[in-house]
Design a protein around this motif. Structure first.
Motif, PDB file in Angstrom:
ATOM      1  N   PRO A 123      26.965  -5.126 -13.954  1.00  0.00           N
ATOM      2  CA  PRO A 123      26.039  -3.985 -13.891  1.00  0.00           C
ATOM      3  C   PRO A 123      24.613  -4.383 -14.256  1.00  0.00           C
ATOM      4  N   PHE A 124      24.097  -5.367 -13.544  1.00  0.00           N
ATOM      5  CA  PHE A 124      22.751  -5.868 -13.796  1.00  0.00           C
ATOM      6  C   PHE A 124      22.059  -6.168 -12.472  1.00  0.00           C
ATOM      7  N   ARG A 125      20.741  -5.939 -12.463  1.00  0.00           N
ATOM      8  CA  ARG A 125      19.888  -6.381 -11.353  1.00  0.00           C
ATOM      9  C   ARG A 125      18.674  -7.056 -11.973  1.00  0.00           C
ATOM     10  N   VAL A 126      18.514  -8.347 -11.685  1.00  0.00           N
ATOM     11  CA  VAL A 126      17.427  -9.121 -12.276  1.00  0.00           C
ATOM     12  C   VAL A 126      16.572  -9.710 -11.155  1.00  0.00           C
ATOM     13  N   PHE A 127      15.325  -9.258 -11.064  1.00  0.00           N
ATOM     14  CA  PHE A 127      14.380  -9.693 -10.035  1.00  0.00           C
ATOM     15  C   PHE A 127      14.913  -9.412  -8.622  1.00  0.00           C
ATOM     16  N   ALA A 128      15.728  -8.391  -8.491  1.00  0.00           N
ATOM     17  CA  ALA A 128      16.249  -7.978  -7.179  1.00  0.00           C
ATOM     18  C   ALA A 128      16.487  -6.470  -7.229  1.00  0.00           C
ATOM     19  N   PRO A 129      15.420  -5.679  -7.271  1.00  0.00           N
ATOM     20  CA  PRO A 129      15.570  -4.230  -7.449  1.00  0.00           C
ATOM     21  C   PRO A 129      16.283  -3.559  -6.288  1.00  0.00           C
ATOM     22  N   SER A 130      17.039  -2.522  -6.610  1.00  0.00           N
ATOM     23  CA  SER A 130      17.726  -1.742  -5.578  1.00  0.00           C
ATOM     24  C   SER A 130      16.716  -0.913  -4.804  1.00  0.00           C
ATOM     25  N   GLU A 131      17.168  -0.357  -3.687  1.00  0.00           N
ATOM     26  CA  GLU A 131      16.230   0.419  -2.881  1.00  0.00           C
ATOM     27  C   GLU A 131      16.928   1.480  -2.044  1.00  0.00           C
ATOM     28  N   ILE A 132      16.192   2.544  -1.771  1.00  0.00           N
ATOM     29  CA  ILE A 132      16.460   3.480  -0.686  1.00  0.00           C
ATOM     30  C   ILE A 132      15.324   3.238   0.299  1.00  0.00           C
ATOM     31  N   THR A 133      15.639   3.011   1.546  1.00  0.00           N
ATOM     32  CA  THR A 133      14.614   2.575   2.496  1.00  0.00           C
ATOM     33  C   THR A 133      14.265   3.672   3.490  1.00  0.00           C
ATOM     34  N   LEU A 134      12.979   3.917   3.649  1.00  0.00           N
ATOM     35  CA  LEU A 134      12.479   4.825   4.682  1.00  0.00           C
ATOM     36  C   LEU A 134      11.729   3.995   5.708  1.00  0.00           C
ATOM     37  N   LEU A 135      12.289   3.916   6.913  1.00  0.00           N
ATOM     38  CA  LEU A 135      11.642   3.211   8.012  1.00  0.00           C
ATOM     39  C   LEU A 135      11.105   4.247   8.992  1.00  0.00           C
ATOM     40  N   VAL A 136       9.819   4.179   9.237  1.00  0.00           N
ATOM     41  CA  VAL A 136       9.187   5.070  10.215  1.00  0.00           C
ATOM     42  C   VAL A 136       8.989   4.262  11.498  1.00  0.00           C
ATOM     43  N   LEU A 137       9.714   4.644  12.550  1.00  0.00           N
ATOM     44  CA  LEU A 137       9.650   3.900  13.807  1.00  0.00           C
ATOM     45  C   LEU A 137       8.375   4.258  14.561  1.00  0.00           C
ATOM     46  N   ARG A 138       7.699   3.213  15.035  1.00  0.00           N
ATOM     47  CA  ARG A 138       6.429   3.408  15.727  1.00  0.00           C
ATOM     48  C   ARG A 138       6.503   2.885  17.157  1.00  0.00           C
ATOM     49  N   SER A 139       5.919   3.655  18.055  1.00  0.00           N
ATOM     50  CA  SER A 139       5.850   3.277  19.460  1.00  0.00           C
ATOM     51  C   SER A 139       4.454   2.760  19.782  1.00  0.00           C
ATOM     52  N   PRO A 140       4.344   1.732  20.611  1.00  0.00           N
ATOM     53  CA  PRO A 140       3.020   1.274  21.027  1.00  0.00           C
ATOM     54  C   PRO A 140       2.296   2.289  21.908  1.00  0.00           C
TER      55      PRO A 140
END
Length: 406
Positions: free
Chosen positions: A383-400
């Motif tokens: 139960p440890f995270r060292v120099f590797a933080p957890s994340e919830i990721t929001l990716l906003v898709l972009r069109s050219p």
């Protein structure tokens, strides 16, 4: 794509190649690793010139010996056939503690001692004792910080991802990635609720879970997983299996996610339409499914894309980053993965990179394919995270081709 999962030798002479010396040595790692993880710190902290009083040396040696014996026994009892959660917590915690202690015993035992020697600080015994206290201090700080990082609700990581084939009508599509929640021996039902509450603040069009929901069966970890049913998305919630599902009755997890309103993308796809444009959202079973023995479970990209218009952009869910080789060969636009945890406890990421083409973040593979690898939302084992933080990721898709007014 040719499915080789069921190919068998034509006769008894067609055998797998003889394992290399390295592979034969790897069999002994479970026996050697615990000894190294405890013996090296014991030697560095107690027997490299410190000349501690006998009671100190004896007590320290006894603690290391106790850890060496307790850790593997607790892990076998916790993760083996008996699946005892309390034993798993003890074993996993000792594993994380010994890894951090081992790492900093090696680093400070060499670098700090060398620096003190060059600087002419104290006598040999003084330098040895400084190293001991430094290792213990750094280990204590990293354990406390790493535990807090593992148990916190992950920070949201936001980034724009430009996909050349994405139509203007899909520009700004919000995709949230949650992965590697690893519900397990430590009850994290409240943490699960808070993660889902955070996801709901992101106003996602599409929410994805790329596997490793839990360690244990769906029946056993149901209470921790149920909050996933509260996640909201304007278009869809989709899920693919990870390797840990195949250690814990994968079909049970597929059924539970379906019950909670998530759409399991088991070698299939759905179409997401907006503004007159279409995105193919596909998913494959984890690559470990191919050797799981479960009927119908395998990673089959051709099946996932069957019937999809090849001119449409494709978002692919695949648990392990190394699936990107197959994705790039098929011209996939964006693959979302987890699995690596970003290494979870530094410097374990060096070992992860031996198995995976990417550790975390956005990377390009081939001429078209982008891969986003999440560091994961939860943690596995220690139960440890060292120099590797957890994340919830929001990716906003972009069109050219996005309108200037957007």
């Amino acid at each position: 794509m040719t499915d080789t999962g069921n190919i068998r030798p034509a006769d008894s002479e067609a055998r797998a190649p003889r394992p290399s010396r390295l592979h034969r040595l790897m069999r002994y790692v479970p026996l050697i690793a615990p000894v190294l993880l405890w013996a090296v710190p014991c030697g560095v902290l107690l027997y490299t010139g410190q000349h501690w009083p006998l009671p100190v040396t004896s007590a320290g040696t006894a603690l290391c010996a106790l850890g060496l014996v307790t850790m593997p026994l607790a892990m076998v009892r916790g993760h083996g056939r008996r699946q005892r959660d309390r034993a798993a917590i003890v074993g996993d915690t000792l594993l994380g503690t010994s890894w951090i202690l081992f790492t900093w015993s090696v680093l400070l035992g060499v670098l700090l001692r060398l620096a003190l020697t060059v600087a002419g600080v104290g006598e040999s015994q003084d330098r040895a004792r400084i190293v001991t206290w430094a290792v213990l201090g750094v280990t204590a700080v990293l354990l406390a910080w790493g535990y807090a990082e593992a148990r916190r609700v992950p920070r949201v990581r936001r980034l724009d991802v430009r996909l050349p084939r994405l139509g203007a009508g899909l520009d700004g599509l919000r995709v949230v990635l949650v992965t590697d929640t690893h519900y397990g021996p430590l009850d994290r039902a409240r943490w699960s609720e808070r993660v889902c509450e955070t996801v709901n603040t992101l106003e996602a069009d599409l929410v994805c879970h790329t596997g490793d929901i839990a360690d244990g069966t769906a029946e056993r970890r149901r209470a921790q997983a149920v909050p996933l049913g509260t996640v909201r998305a304007t278009r869809a919630r989709v899920y693919v299996t990870g390797n840990h599902e195949y250690y814990s009755e994968a079909q049970g997890w597929v059924d539970l996610m379906d019950e909670l309103g998530w759409e399991p993308l088991r070698n299939r796809h759905l179409l997401l339409e907006r503004g007159g444009d279409t995105l193919v959202v596909a998913g494959v079973d984890d690559v470990t499914a191919e050797s799981s023995g479960l009927a119908g479970h395998r990673a089959h990209l051709a099946g996932a894309l069957d019937g999809a218009d090849p001119d449409l952009p494709v978002l692919l869910l695949a648990h392990q980053p190394k699936f990107v080789d197959r994705a790039a060969a098929e011209g996939i636009d964006l693959q979302l993965s987890g699995h690596t945890h970003g290494g979870q406890i530094w410097p374990f990421h060096h070992l992860v990179r031996l198995d995976q083409p990417a550790l975390a973040g956005l990377s390009r593979h081939g001429t078209r394919t982008l891969l986003y690898t999440s560091r994961g939302t939860g943690f596995w084992g220690p139960p440890f995270r060292v120099f590797a933080p957890s994340e919830i990721t929001l990716l906003v898709l972009r069109s050219p081709h996005r309108p200037t007014s957007r």
